[in-house]
Motif scaffolding. Structure first.
Motif, PDB file in Angstrom:
ATOM      1  N   THR A 209       0.823  -1.206   0.000  1.00  0.00           N
ATOM      2  CA  THR A 209       0.000   0.000   0.000  1.00  0.00           C
ATOM      3  C   THR A 209       0.857   1.256   0.000  1.00  0.00           C
ATOM      4  O   THR A 209       0.525   2.252  -0.661  1.00  0.00           O
ATOM      5  N   GLU A 210       1.971   1.238   0.727  1.00  0.00           N
ATOM      6  CA  GLU A 210       2.871   2.384   0.769  1.00  0.00           C
ATOM      7  C   GLU A 210       3.658   2.515  -0.532  1.00  0.00           C
ATOM      8  O   GLU A 210       3.935   3.622  -1.003  1.00  0.00           O
ATOM      9  N   VAL A 211       4.026   1.386  -1.119  1.00  0.00           N
ATOM     10  CA  VAL A 211       4.730   1.413  -2.407  1.00  0.00           C
ATOM     11  C   VAL A 211       3.870   2.108  -3.454  1.00  0.00           C
ATOM     12  O   VAL A 211       4.339   2.942  -4.237  1.00  0.00           O
ATOM     13  N   GLU A 212       2.591   1.774  -3.469  1.00  0.00           N
ATOM     14  CA  GLU A 212       1.698   2.351  -4.477  1.00  0.00           C
ATOM     15  C   GLU A 212       1.543   3.855  -4.302  1.00  0.00           C
ATOM     16  O   GLU A 212       1.350   4.577  -5.279  1.00  0.00           O
ATOM     17  N   ILE A 213       1.634   4.339  -3.094  1.00  0.00           N
ATOM     18  CA  ILE A 213       1.546   5.781  -2.850  1.00  0.00           C
ATOM     19  C   ILE A 213       2.823   6.485  -3.289  1.00  0.00           C
ATOM     20  O   ILE A 213       2.788   7.554  -3.910  1.00  0.00           O
ATOM     21  N   ALA A 214       3.960   5.887  -2.998  1.00  0.00           N
ATOM     22  CA  ALA A 214       5.250   6.544  -3.216  1.00  0.00           C
ATOM     23  C   ALA A 214       5.806   6.364  -4.622  1.00  0.00           C
ATOM     24  O   ALA A 214       6.636   7.159  -5.058  1.00  0.00           O
ATOM     25  N   ASP A 215       5.378   5.311  -5.330  1.00  0.00           N
ATOM     26  CA  ASP A 215       6.010   4.961  -6.603  1.00  0.00           C
ATOM     27  C   ASP A 215       4.947   4.765  -7.685  1.00  0.00           C
ATOM     28  O   ASP A 215       4.393   3.680  -7.824  1.00  0.00           O
ATOM     29  N   PRO A 216       4.636   5.801  -8.476  1.00  0.00           N
ATOM     30  CA  PRO A 216       3.609   5.684  -9.516  1.00  0.00           C
ATOM     31  C   PRO A 216       3.892   4.588 -10.537  1.00  0.00           C
ATOM     32  O   PRO A 216       2.967   3.931 -11.025  1.00  0.00           O
ATOM     33  N   HIS A 217       5.179   4.378 -10.876  1.00  0.00           N
ATOM     34  CA  HIS A 217       5.513   3.346 -11.865  1.00  0.00           C
ATOM     35  C   HIS A 217       5.132   1.964 -11.352  1.00  0.00           C
ATOM     36  O   HIS A 217       4.493   1.181 -12.063  1.00  0.00           O
TER      37      HIS A 217
END
Length: 240
Positions: A209-217
């Protein structure tokens, strides 16, 4: 398709054709009437050639380039579908994670981006290793990068060069090192993390969930993966 991806595809195709014919860059450049340095930049994807030059280069090898169309980013879907058929150990082996873990001493890190998604079990393309590093450890990171003979990514030329490796200096936080190809997200504090175990090894990983917030790619890769799973009827999308 972006200019950068088009240049990379043209360059890779040209290099593959040249090497399949056992031609050196110098030989092909001579045949096509182009400088070897220009040909080298084209093959690296740094320079986008004109259509006339593309035709001339392939004609010098008795070949011609054909053009087709496909759905936007269909190549990404093919990569995701293909990765899903391979064992996790093989997918992990395609990355620099093991090499990085063996040599990343003296610095704090948490796996991030596509590397985190891969460790969560999502079969996304994840070359190199993506990590979160701390600004407070910038000096230690610089020392470590120096010991690892790092070369820093140079956006202007789209290649690794001998730029200052200190993350506090201007430039992309991306380096090629003895520990692999490093893509870093610099942070003021240790990010939220969870521990994931694979084959007796523990990996500190940013939650999806945090990856999706921080990394659009990576968020886009996860979205496409979930769509593919839904289209195949494979069950619920991957989650933490």
């Amino acid at each position: 398709m972006t200019d950068g991806r088009l240049a990379a595809l043209l360059g890779a195709t040209l290099r593959q054709e040249r090497e399949s014919r056992l031609l050196t860059q110098r030989a092909l450049a001579s045949r096509a009437g182009v400088g070897q340095a220009s040909l080298a930049r084209i093959e690296r994807g740094v320079q986008t050639p004109s259509l006339a030059l593309v035709e001339r280069l392939f004609a010098a090898m008795d070949r011609q380039l054909t053009i087709g169309v496909e759905d936007l980013d269909a190549h990404v879907d093919r990569l995701l579908a293909g990765a899903g058929t391979r064992p996790f150990a093989d997918r992990l082996g395609d990355t620099d994670v093991a090499r990085f873990r063996q040599r990343a001493t003296g610095i704090s890190y948490v796996f991030d981006g596509p590397t985190a998604a891969l460790l969560h079990g999502v079969p996304v393309p994840a070359p190199g290793v993506h990590v979160v590093l701390l600004w407070s450890e910038a000096a230690a990171v610089t020392d470590w990068l120096t010991r690892m003979y790092a070369r820093r990514w140079y956006d202007k030329w789209q290649e690794y060069g001998h730029l200052p490796v200190d993350p506090r200096e201007p430039g992309a936080h991306r380096w090629r090192t003895m520990a692999g190809e490093i893509h870093a997200r610099m942070s003021d504090e240790v990010p939220e993390r969870i521990e994931i175990r694979h084959d007796g090894e523990t990996y500190p990983v940013v939650p999806l969930t945090e990856v999706e917030i921080a990394d659009p790619h990576t968020a886009d890769l996860l979205r496409r993966y979930r769509q593919l799973r839904g289209a195949r009827g494979d069950g619920h999308p991957a989650t933490d």
